[in-house]
Scaffold this motif. Sequence first.
Motif, PDB file in Angstrom:
ATOM      1  N   PHE A  27       5.268   0.150 -13.603  1.00  0.00           N
ATOM      2  CA  PHE A  27       4.529  -0.247 -12.402  1.00  0.00           C
ATOM      3  C   PHE A  27       5.404  -0.041 -11.161  1.00  0.00           C
ATOM      4  O   PHE A  27       4.926   0.431 -10.117  1.00  0.00           O
ATOM      5  CB  PHE A  27       4.060  -1.703 -12.511  1.00  0.00           C
ATOM      6  N   HIS A  28       6.704  -0.354 -11.288  1.00  0.00           N
ATOM      7  CA  HIS A  28       7.611  -0.145 -10.147  1.00  0.00           C
ATOM      8  C   HIS A  28       7.726   1.352  -9.821  1.00  0.00           C
ATOM      9  O   HIS A  28       7.790   1.744  -8.665  1.00  0.00           O
ATOM     10  CB  HIS A  28       8.992  -0.718 -10.461  1.00  0.00           C
ATOM     11  N   LYS A  29       7.726   2.180 -10.873  1.00  0.00           N
ATOM     12  CA  LYS A  29       7.789   3.635 -10.638  1.00  0.00           C
ATOM     13  C   LYS A  29       6.516   4.096  -9.921  1.00  0.00           C
ATOM     14  O   LYS A  29       6.561   4.965  -9.043  1.00  0.00           O
ATOM     15  CB  LYS A  29       7.948   4.376 -11.965  1.00  0.00           C
ATOM     16  N   ALA A  30       5.394   3.469 -10.305  1.00  0.00           N
ATOM     17  CA  ALA A  30       4.119   3.827  -9.666  1.00  0.00           C
ATOM     18  C   ALA A  30       4.178   3.520  -8.167  1.00  0.00           C
ATOM     19  O   ALA A  30       3.744   4.332  -7.341  1.00  0.00           O
ATOM     20  CB  ALA A  30       2.974   3.068 -10.332  1.00  0.00           C
TER      21      ALA A  30
ATOM     22  N   ILE B 159       4.034   6.289  -5.098  1.00  0.00           N
ATOM     23  CA  ILE B 159       3.058   6.213  -3.999  1.00  0.00           C
ATOM     24  C   ILE B 159       3.787   6.234  -2.651  1.00  0.00           C
ATOM     25  O   ILE B 159       3.373   6.926  -1.715  1.00  0.00           O
ATOM     26  CB  ILE B 159       2.188   4.936  -4.142  1.00  0.00           C
ATOM     27  N   ILE B 160       4.909   5.490  -2.580  1.00  0.00           N
ATOM     28  CA  ILE B 160       5.688   5.465  -1.329  1.00  0.00           C
ATOM     29  C   ILE B 160       6.162   6.886  -0.985  1.00  0.00           C
ATOM     30  O   ILE B 160       6.160   7.299   0.169  1.00  0.00           O
ATOM     31  CB  ILE B 160       6.898   4.498  -1.456  1.00  0.00           C
ATOM     32  N   CYS B 161       6.535   7.654  -2.029  1.00  0.00           N
ATOM     33  CA  CYS B 161       7.035   9.028  -1.818  1.00  0.00           C
ATOM     34  C   CYS B 161       5.904  10.038  -1.642  1.00  0.00           C
ATOM     35  O   CYS B 161       6.148  11.246  -1.564  1.00  0.00           O
ATOM     36  CB  CYS B 161       7.894   9.470  -2.991  1.00  0.00           C
ATOM     37  N   GLY B 162       4.655   9.568  -1.641  1.00  0.00           N
ATOM     38  CA  GLY B 162       3.524  10.474  -1.436  1.00  0.00           C
ATOM     39  C   GLY B 162       3.114  11.236  -2.684  1.00  0.00           C
ATOM     40  O   GLY B 162       2.391  12.230  -2.608  1.00  0.00           O
ATOM     41  N   LYS B 163       3.605  10.771  -3.872  1.00  0.00           N
ATOM     42  CA  LYS B 163       3.238  11.473  -5.111  1.00  0.00           C
ATOM     43  C   LYS B 163       1.991  10.841  -5.727  1.00  0.00           C
ATOM     44  O   LYS B 163       1.522   9.797  -5.295  1.00  0.00           O
ATOM     45  CB  LYS B 163       4.381  11.364  -6.125  1.00  0.00           C
ATOM     46  N   GLU B 164       1.506  11.482  -6.792  1.00  0.00           N
ATOM     47  CA  GLU B 164       0.401  10.928  -7.585  1.00  0.00           C
ATOM     48  C   GLU B 164       0.940   9.789  -8.440  1.00  0.00           C
ATOM     49  O   GLU B 164       2.149   9.698  -8.693  1.00  0.00           O
ATOM     50  CB  GLU B 164      -0.148  12.002  -8.533  1.00  0.00           C
TER      51      GLU B 164
ATOM     52  N   PHE C 267       6.126  -3.185  -0.888  1.00  0.00           N
ATOM     53  CA  PHE C 267       4.675  -3.089  -1.135  1.00  0.00           C
ATOM     54  C   PHE C 267       3.968  -3.664   0.089  1.00  0.00           C
ATOM     55  O   PHE C 267       4.060  -4.858   0.364  1.00  0.00           O
ATOM     56  CB  PHE C 267       4.349  -3.909  -2.404  1.00  0.00           C
ATOM     57  N   ASP C 268       3.294  -2.811   0.823  1.00  0.00           N
ATOM     58  CA  ASP C 268       2.588  -3.278   2.021  1.00  0.00           C
ATOM     59  C   ASP C 268       1.126  -2.818   1.959  1.00  0.00           C
ATOM     60  O   ASP C 268       0.744  -2.123   1.010  1.00  0.00           O
ATOM     61  CB  ASP C 268       3.304  -2.776   3.304  1.00  0.00           C
ATOM     62  N   PRO C 269       0.302  -3.207   2.929  1.00  0.00           N
ATOM     63  CA  PRO C 269      -1.123  -2.847   2.844  1.00  0.00           C
ATOM     64  C   PRO C 269      -1.365  -1.346   2.696  1.00  0.00           C
ATOM     65  O   PRO C 269      -2.282  -0.928   2.001  1.00  0.00           O
ATOM     66  CB  PRO C 269      -1.702  -3.382   4.159  1.00  0.00           C
ATOM     67  N   SER C 270      -0.506  -0.527   3.310  1.00  0.00           N
ATOM     68  CA  SER C 270      -0.734   0.921   3.218  1.00  0.00           C
ATOM     69  C   SER C 270      -0.415   1.439   1.809  1.00  0.00           C
ATOM     70  O   SER C 270      -1.140   2.268   1.258  1.00  0.00           O
ATOM     71  CB  SER C 270       0.102   1.603   4.309  1.00  0.00           C
ATOM     72  N   VAL C 271       0.666   0.921   1.194  1.00  0.00           N
ATOM     73  CA  VAL C 271       1.001   1.326  -0.185  1.00  0.00           C
ATOM     74  C   VAL C 271      -0.124   0.884  -1.120  1.00  0.00           C
ATOM     75  O   VAL C 271      -0.562   1.643  -1.998  1.00  0.00           O
ATOM     76  CB  VAL C 271       2.354   0.699  -0.623  1.00  0.00           C
ATOM     77  N   ARG C 272      -0.612  -0.328  -0.903  1.00  0.00           N
ATOM     78  CA  ARG C 272      -1.680  -0.861  -1.751  1.00  0.00           C
ATOM     79  C   ARG C 272      -2.943   0.002  -1.645  1.00  0.00           C
ATOM     80  O   ARG C 272      -3.563   0.343  -2.647  1.00  0.00           O
ATOM     81  CB  ARG C 272      -1.978  -2.305  -1.316  1.00  0.00           C
TER      82      ARG C 272
ATOM     83  N   ASN D 280      -3.168   3.171  -0.718  1.00  0.00           N
ATOM     84  CA  ASN D 280      -2.961   4.489  -1.333  1.00  0.00           C
ATOM     85  C   ASN D 280      -2.938   4.411  -2.857  1.00  0.00           C
ATOM     86  O   ASN D 280      -3.396   5.320  -3.544  1.00  0.00           O
ATOM     87  CB  ASN D 280      -1.649   5.118  -0.830  1.00  0.00           C
ATOM     88  N   MET D 281      -2.394   3.320  -3.370  1.00  0.00           N
ATOM     89  CA  MET D 281      -2.334   3.157  -4.823  1.00  0.00           C
ATOM     90  C   MET D 281      -3.749   3.021  -5.393  1.00  0.00           C
ATOM     91  O   MET D 281      -4.096   3.660  -6.390  1.00  0.00           O
ATOM     92  CB  MET D 281      -1.497   1.923  -5.173  1.00  0.00           C
ATOM     93  N   LEU D 282      -4.578   2.239  -4.736  1.00  0.00           N
ATOM     94  CA  LEU D 282      -5.952   2.051  -5.217  1.00  0.00           C
ATOM     95  C   LEU D 282      -6.747   3.349  -5.131  1.00  0.00           C
ATOM     96  O   LEU D 282      -7.539   3.670  -6.010  1.00  0.00           O
ATOM     97  CB  LEU D 282      -6.656   0.947  -4.420  1.00  0.00           C
ATOM     98  N   LYS D 283      -6.479   4.118  -4.065  1.00  0.00           N
ATOM     99  CA  LYS D 283      -7.164   5.400  -3.901  1.00  0.00           C
ATOM    100  C   LYS D 283      -6.801   6.331  -5.062  1.00  0.00           C
ATOM    101  O   LYS D 283      -7.614   7.075  -5.573  1.00  0.00           O
ATOM    102  CB  LYS D 283      -6.747   6.031  -2.565  1.00  0.00           C
ATOM    103  N   ASN D 284      -5.535   6.251  -5.490  1.00  0.00           N
ATOM    104  CA  ASN D 284      -5.046   7.107  -6.575  1.00  0.00           C
ATOM    105  C   ASN D 284      -5.562   6.715  -7.942  1.00  0.00           C
ATOM    106  O   ASN D 284      -5.822   7.554  -8.786  1.00  0.00           O
ATOM    107  CB  ASN D 284      -3.523   7.052  -6.610  1.00  0.00           C
ATOM    108  N   VAL D 285      -5.662   5.402  -8.156  1.00  0.00           N
ATOM    109  CA  VAL D 285      -6.034   4.938  -9.494  1.00  0.00           C
ATOM    110  C   VAL D 285      -7.542   5.034  -9.722  1.00  0.00           C
ATOM    111  O   VAL D 285      -8.002   5.200 -10.839  1.00  0.00           O
ATOM    112  CB  VAL D 285      -5.502   3.502  -9.748  1.00  0.00           C
TER     113      VAL D 285
END
Lengths: 143, 382
Positions: free
Chosen positions: B98-101, B105-110, B150-155, B157-162
């Motif tokens: 989960f930390h890698k995820a 996301i922070i690095c702009g990856k999938e 972990f901030d609102p923008s990371v959250r 982007n993560m939801l958009k990805n999953v």
Amino acid sequence: MSDNVEASGMEEITAKEDILLRQINPTFIQSGRIGSQSFKPFPRDDGYLSVHEKDKITPKEAHRIFTEIKGFNSENVAGVSISEVNSIDLQAYSDQSEDGPSPEADALDDAHASINFNELEKSDIKSKSKTLSRLANDRGFLL
Amino acid sequence: MEFLFFKFKGKRYESHRLPVEILSDIQAYSAIVENLAVHLHKSQTGSRVPKGFRNSFKLSLNILGKGSTITPVCRDLEDGYSEVAAGQDKFSAARDLFHKAIEDIICGKELPSEIPPELCKHIEKFGAGLASGDEILISKKSDFSNVLTFDPSVRRNMLKNVKKPYSSFCELSGKVDTLSLSKNKFTLVITGTKEEITGTYSEAFKEALRDAHRHNEKYSVKLYGEGNHDAEGILRSLQSVQHALFIKEGELEVIPNPKERISEIESLKKGWFDGAHGEEFKSSNLKVIHDFILDLSSKHKVPGPYIYPTPEGNITLEWSIGSWEISADFDFEVSVLEASCVNVNNQSSEDKTYSLDNNYVAEFAGMFWEILSKAKEEKLSE
């Protein structure tokens, strides 16, 4: 490339989109599904799976010559692409054979190619033949 | 045992008094790790988690130091729990994944491919109350030397990805309600519900589905195949049927019909392959195979295989299960059954040999269900 292939002077096919045609014996089709036996070299094949290049002959013509001129049994024609073959670490080689019983068979012999299963372990042969038959089933019959 | 450390940053946390909402974030984090650990266990072993697995994961908050904004989260370990020491603990692996995820996301990856779409509902709850400018800092070390923000923008982007549609292997039971022979489409009313799923079938299933449709007051079908799921993980359609079992008045009927196929093979004469090759088949061997298929279906609910002869006089049974191809090769000369499974997407394979004794049907069925379970876990992006 193995020593055998080098010695025979066969040329590797690199055109990724080229489709390799495989004649399918009717006993290896059940309810429209091709069994993996169809993509496994038989003992008489010395580890080379016999196919024909669609770039050089149509599936219909290949099937006609294979059954009517050469007298072999084939229900239909299936195919896999060179990129699919390469994706599972197999290579295909052009190897125009000269064993046709009549000049009418030349068109088929000129399009002949082989997928090299030589030197693979039994379990690898099974895995790769299963993968090729899945790809061929997904593509559907070509006739 | 210290499991991780949270530090909450933002206006709401500046008074050195933590609002109670952070408890729901920590609860959500715990649910993410727990469910991810279950997913890892299933996908790596192909089997269900052992009894008590979920309950063995308990997190608690350590007492906060005066004036500290750091929230240490500890793992309560039961005596004798050795997996952590042995480095095989699935919950630690899930935390790291989960930390890698988050890092990806922070690095702009999938997202890493091991993150299953069904984790979405738990991720949605983590940091749900974060306002603009708020951050949750996460670290495995108390000095925050390696920190994830972990901030609102990371959250977001993560939801958009999953949340992506995907396909995966699935099993469905129900009655065929409508059938279009020209379009190769059908609808299935799922057993016990009024829910309808549309599906597409190949020629191989045309006859079976036509019968199932004509006699749908008597016939139920169990279909195995590739399902299309939406971004929320809900099954929307069946894109292909790979195998089927009929349930007729409570009795299983195997499709494709093994008796008919075995009769066809029995009638093959020597030289059937190309004149020079192709051995005949012994009736006694074919009976063993027929009984094997019926035992597999009736006792172990394994769907009917496709049956192929080999020129050497042996028989191969084949199943397509999701991205897996399974075969059972009978070799009567040495009285063994060779099972061979390959994932056609990544070429991972498993081979087993069973001697034809009393237990081989059950053992083969066990292996079949292990592979089926792996196929179900595998999510394929559309």
